[in-house]
Design an enzyme around this catalytic site. Structure first.
Site, mmCIF file in Angstrom:
data_model
loop_
_atom_site.group_PDB
_atom_site.id
_atom_site.type_symbol
_atom_site.label_atom_id
_atom_site.label_comp_id
_atom_site.label_asym_id
_atom_site.label_seq_id
_atom_site.Cartn_x
_atom_site.Cartn_y
_atom_site.Cartn_z
ATOM 1 N N THR A 182 0.983 -1.413 0.425
ATOM 2 C CA THR A 182 0.239 0.175 0.379
ATOM 3 C C THR A 182 0.528 1.712 -0.129
ATOM 4 O O THR A 182 1.831 1.163 0.556
ATOM 5 C CB THR A 182 -0.807 0.148 1.377
ATOM 6 O OG1 THR A 182 -1.606 -1.246 1.146
ATOM 7 C CG2 THR A 182 -1.734 1.569 1.246
ATOM 8 N N TYR A 212 0.808 -5.002 7.483
ATOM 9 C CA TYR A 212 -0.784 -5.513 8.045
ATOM 10 C C TYR A 212 -0.392 -6.259 7.074
ATOM 11 O O TYR A 212 -0.659 -6.368 5.583
ATOM 12 C CB TYR A 212 -1.455 -4.733 7.728
ATOM 13 C CG TYR A 212 -2.158 -3.797 6.800
ATOM 14 C CD1 TYR A 212 -3.361 -4.375 6.221
ATOM 15 C CD2 TYR A 212 -1.089 -2.972 6.157
ATOM 16 C CE1 TYR A 212 -3.847 -3.595 4.776
ATOM 17 C CE2 TYR A 212 -1.669 -1.533 4.831
ATOM 18 C CZ TYR A 212 -2.888 -2.551 4.214
ATOM 19 O OH TYR A 212 -3.115 -1.748 3.976
ATOM 20 N N THR A 280 -0.467 -9.478 1.556
ATOM 21 C CA THR A 280 0.781 -8.916 2.682
ATOM 22 C C THR A 280 0.497 -7.695 2.152
ATOM 23 O O THR A 280 -0.009 -6.996 0.949
ATOM 24 C CB THR A 280 1.895 -9.161 2.292
ATOM 25 O OG1 THR A 280 2.072 -9.076 1.150
ATOM 26 C CG2 THR A 280 2.238 -10.547 3.120
ATOM 27 N N GLU A 281 0.421 -6.462 3.062
ATOM 28 C CA GLU A 281 0.192 -5.088 2.603
ATOM 29 C C GLU A 281 1.563 -4.527 3.404
ATOM 30 O O GLU A 281 2.087 -4.825 4.323
ATOM 31 C CB GLU A 281 -0.910 -4.276 3.067
ATOM 32 C CG GLU A 281 -1.898 -4.851 1.927
ATOM 33 C CD GLU A 281 -2.508 -4.290 0.757
ATOM 34 O OE1 GLU A 281 -0.805 -3.424 0.130
ATOM 35 O OE2 GLU A 281 -2.980 -5.409 -0.261
ATOM 36 N N VAL A 282 2.379 -4.095 2.297
ATOM 37 C CA VAL A 282 4.152 -3.147 2.655
ATOM 38 C C VAL A 282 4.009 -2.095 2.895
ATOM 39 O O VAL A 282 2.780 -1.451 1.539
ATOM 40 C CB VAL A 282 5.037 -4.094 2.077
ATOM 41 C CG1 VAL A 282 6.725 -2.975 3.028
ATOM 42 C CG2 VAL A 282 5.218 -4.873 2.853
#
Length: 310
Positions: A182, A212, A280-282
């Protein structure tokens, strides 16, 4: 929290309140530029791994008629596929602009996949949207989001071809880890473009500062998600909720985890009936994380998931 852009924004293309037609989509496509090389940065890495994994060219994206290139599509699998072992799928680059997902998938292959091959068959599709990778885009050339297109009769060849490949392997997936980011450009570019394309009013969300997960609400598997969070927090920080207890406008259901309806939304993590799935969101724009940490966070997410399953 990170960026706090919440104002409504007017996008440069289109008429407010009117969905895009063919001309607006053509104008949008004409504004896109190649900024990096899929061949040099991704395919070269796949070729370097070819002696250690089976490399499958499962399709291609021929976008020459749209003024772009013809992109071969690759997946890698651990050698000696054994149908008595559970099978794990790792996907990256569904949104081509999300850099750490692509390079996290490749680094997992380079450093760790063989360590798990005694217990699992592993399939890795590191860059599902190579045109998006080169132009740093969320959409494909048709202004279609591949990560809303994992459905029957998919409008995105990126989604359709990888789904066909997975089906051709005739395996039941135990788990699927889909690697995403993101970014600040979600608010500055991609959400305003989406609203303009669909003729809607755009209101941005607060972008979480940190890592998250997005779980599948149909099968959240909270212990699985928690194991991934524990693994990643050894590498980088986990996103905190906003003042309303939300991440990206969605209620946080456990630390560092939100949930979406994967299949109704056409998300990549919903492409199978796998028991354990996560996205996944980094946050690569964080002042508290480097690009290297973002890549390593993606790797830690995959190894954390596999350690839990093993």
């Amino acid at each position: 929290m990170s960026t706090q852009i919440t104002s409504e924004q007017r996008y440069a293309i289109g008429t407010p309140g009117q969905p895009w037609g063919a001309q607006e989509k053509a104008d949008w496509l004409a504004a896109q530029e190649v900024k990096r090389s899929y061949q040099d940065e991704v395919v070269s890495e796949i070729e370097r791994l070819a002696g250690r994994f089976d490399v499958h060219q499962y399709g291609e994206l021929d976008y020459q008629a749209q003024g772009a290139s013809c992109y071969p599509l690759y997946a890698l699998t651990t050698v000696d596929f054994d149908l008595d072992k559970p099978t794990i799928l790792v996907t990256g680059g569904v949104h081509g602009y999300e850099t750490s997902g692509v390079h996290g998938a490749l680094r997992f292959l380079e450093l760790h996949a063989e360590d798990y091959s005694a217990d699992f068959n592993i399939i890795v599709a590191p860059c599902i949207s190579p045109w998006g990778y080169e132009t740093i885009n969320r959409w494909n050339v048709f202004a279609v989001d591949p990560n809303r297109s994992f459905i029957a009769d998919s409008p995105a060849p990126e989604a359709a071809q990888v789904m066909e490949f997975i089906q051709s392997l005739d395996v039941d997936l135990l788990a699927h880890i889909d690697l995403h980011e993101t970014t600040d450009t979600d608010n500055s570019e991609f959400r305003p473009a989406l609203a303009a394309r669909d003729g809607k009013l755009n209101t941005n969300w607060n972008i979480p500062d940190g890592f998250y997960l997005v779980g599948n609400s149909a099968q959240l598997q909270p212990e699985f998600q928690a194991a991934i969070i524990r693994s990643v927090e050894q590498v980088t920080h986990i996103a905190e909720p906003d003042e309303e207890g939300r991440l990206i406008g969605t209620p946080m259901v456990q630390p560092g985890v939100v949930e979406y309806e994967a299949k109704p939304l056409g998300l990549c993590m919903g492409l199978s009936q796998a028991q354990f799935v996560t996205t996944t969101e980094v946050y690569p724009d964080s002042a508290n994380a480097t690009p290297e940490q973002c890549v390593n966070a993606q790797v830690a997410a995959v190894t954390g998931a596999l350690d839990f399953l093993r």
